[in-house]
Design an enzyme around this catalytic site. Structure first.
Site, PDB file in Angstrom:
ATOM      1  N   ARG A  16      79.890  31.908   2.844  1.00  0.00           N
ATOM      2  CA  ARG A  16      78.667  31.933   3.645  1.00  0.00           C
ATOM      3  C   ARG A  16      78.682  30.756   4.616  1.00  0.00           C
ATOM      4  NH1 ARG A  16      72.333  31.183   1.657  1.00  0.00           N
ATOM      5  NH2 ARG A  16      71.450  31.348   3.756  1.00  0.00           N
ATOM      6  N   HIS A  17      78.247  31.006   5.832  1.00  0.00           N
ATOM      7  CA  HIS A  17      78.218  29.938   6.828  1.00  0.00           C
ATOM      8  C   HIS A  17      77.380  28.749   6.334  1.00  0.00           C
ATOM      9  CE1 HIS A  17      74.046  30.490   8.112  1.00  0.00           C
ATOM     10  NE2 HIS A  17      74.254  31.790   8.088  1.00  0.00           N
ATOM     11  N   THR A  29      67.610  34.984   9.706  1.00  0.00           N
ATOM     12  CA  THR A  29      68.456  34.760  10.878  1.00  0.00           C
ATOM     13  C   THR A  29      69.524  35.844  10.952  1.00  0.00           C
ATOM     14  OG1 THR A  29      68.222  32.412  10.326  1.00  0.00           O
ATOM     15  CG2 THR A  29      69.660  32.977  12.173  1.00  0.00           C
ATOM     16  N   ARG A  73      77.750  30.627  14.142  1.00  0.00           N
ATOM     17  CA  ARG A  73      77.603  29.789  12.949  1.00  0.00           C
ATOM     18  C   ARG A  73      78.662  30.125  11.902  1.00  0.00           C
ATOM     19  NH1 ARG A  73      73.490  33.402  13.477  1.00  0.00           N
ATOM     20  NH2 ARG A  73      72.909  34.787  11.741  1.00  0.00           N
ATOM     21  N   GLU A 116      75.322  39.660   9.976  1.00  0.00           N
ATOM     22  CA  GLU A 116      74.191  39.610   9.055  1.00  0.00           C
ATOM     23  C   GLU A 116      73.331  40.863   9.188  1.00  0.00           C
ATOM     24  OE1 GLU A 116      72.929  39.120   6.396  1.00  0.00           O
ATOM     25  OE2 GLU A 116      72.206  37.042   6.296  1.00  0.00           O
ATOM     26  N   TRP A 117      72.553  41.146   8.151  1.00  0.00           N
ATOM     27  CA  TRP A 117      71.561  42.218   8.156  1.00  0.00           C
ATOM     28  C   TRP A 117      70.720  42.072   9.430  1.00  0.00           C
ATOM     29  CZ3 TRP A 117      70.085  44.244   2.856  1.00  0.00           C
ATOM     30  CH2 TRP A 117      69.213  45.340   2.931  1.00  0.00           C
ATOM     31  N   TYR A 119      67.462  42.072  10.983  1.00  0.00           N
ATOM     32  CA  TYR A 119      66.114  41.948  10.443  1.00  0.00           C
ATOM     33  C   TYR A 119      65.035  42.567  11.336  1.00  0.00           C
ATOM     34  CZ  TYR A 119      68.322  38.591   7.280  1.00  0.00           C
ATOM     35  OH  TYR A 119      69.133  37.983   6.351  1.00  0.00           O
ATOM     36  N   ARG A 201      75.878  38.975  -0.152  1.00  0.00           N
ATOM     37  CA  ARG A 201      75.304  39.345  -1.453  1.00  0.00           C
ATOM     38  C   ARG A 201      75.312  40.862  -1.618  1.00  0.00           C
ATOM     39  NH1 ARG A 201      69.663  36.499  -1.155  1.00  0.00           N
ATOM     40  NH2 ARG A 201      69.373  37.505  -3.200  1.00  0.00           N
ATOM     41  N   HIS A 232      92.400  44.125 -14.911  1.00  0.00           N
ATOM     42  CA  HIS A 232      93.599  44.870 -15.318  1.00  0.00           C
ATOM     43  C   HIS A 232      94.476  45.265 -14.135  1.00  0.00           C
ATOM     44  CE1 HIS A 232      90.604  46.036 -18.656  1.00  0.00           C
ATOM     45  NE2 HIS A 232      91.372  45.047 -19.116  1.00  0.00           N
TER      46      HIS A 232
END
Length: 253
Positions: A16-17, A29, A73, A116-117, A119, A201, A232
């Site tokens: 993650r940044h 963000t 970023r 990123e998502w 928003y 995530r 395995h």
């Protein structure tokens, strides 16, 4: 008695940044390009020094490919990790970096799938502000991005679709060819992705075959590193690595 050499289970490192002013204040963000804070840069450098090296968690010469978000970023975070990538990066450097003694021949790719998502209407505001906006609009219940998504932005189904596309590419193109091979064959199958909190995530959830609504909740702090792999040595048994040891030479008869 001669021991059989260990088998390779390639890994996917999630980075993650580093900290930004918006991540520090809890503002969502997505599209906005906010630079790292001075502390954010220092922490990323420290993470690189601690975790990147021939005897560390992330071994640069074992990386097969690197994905980076199109946001500055994330790209600056990659620069500060100092992996020793040869050749030019697919962007103009966002700041100075220290020379590296390490060697990494992995290709570096900027991909929209790692952004990123989106928003939407919730860009630049905090969760508390989002809850107030929804309450004022008469929307009942608690807002949950994993269930509700963002108006004017992306839904959980849209996030799932693009992450599944990226996961399929990583497994088929970079991991499957080296799974089950002996580490003595000097396999280079690790992959690194530098991106953002919510999208990484969500990626971990989809890697484990979980829907975004099912959980469990994973956390990844700014500048943090997570690891995904397989159990395995099987492409059909993706796993979350809860802990990893540094690579060291083992001496013996």
């Amino acid at each position: 008695m001669t021991k059989n050499p260990p088998m390779a289970s390639p890994r996917l490192f999630l980075v993650r940044h580093g900290e930004t002013e918006w991540s520090l204040s809890g503002k969502h963000t997505g599209r906005t390009d906010v630079p790292l804070t001075a502390d954010g840069e220092k922490r990323v450098r420290a993470t690189g020094q601690a975790l990147v090296g021939d005897d560390r968690l992330i071994v640069p010469h074992k990386l097969a490919h690197i994905y980076v978000s199109p946001r500055k970023r994330a790209q600056r975070t990659f620069e500060l990790m100092n992996l020793g990538v040869s050749g030019d990066l697919p962007w103009r450097a966002h700041g100075a970096s220290e020379p590296s003694r390490l060697q990494c021949r992995a290709g570096v790719q900027v991909t929209e799938d790692a952004r990123e998502w989106d928003y939407g209407e919730y860009e630049g505001i905090t969760s508390a502000e989002i809850r107030k906006i929804r309450a004022d609009a008469g929307i009942e219940g608690t807002w949950d991005i994993w269930r509700d998504g963002c108006p004017g932005g992306e839904s959980p189904d849209q996030i799932t679709a693009r992450l599944d596309r990226l996961i399929t590419e990583i497994r088929q193109k970079w991991h499957k060819p080296v799974l089950g091979k002996s580490e003595a064959e000097h396999v280079h199958g690790d992959v690194l992705i530098v991106a953002h909190g919510h999208i990484l995530r969500a990626l971990a959830l989809r890697w484990a075959g979980k829907s975004l609504q099912d959980g469990p909740a994973f956390l990844l702090e700014a500048g943090g590193v997570g690891t995904l792999s397989y159990e395995h040595h099987s492409i059909d048994e993706p796993a979350i690595m809860l802990g990893s040891a540094f690579a060291v030479g083992v001496q013996g008869n």
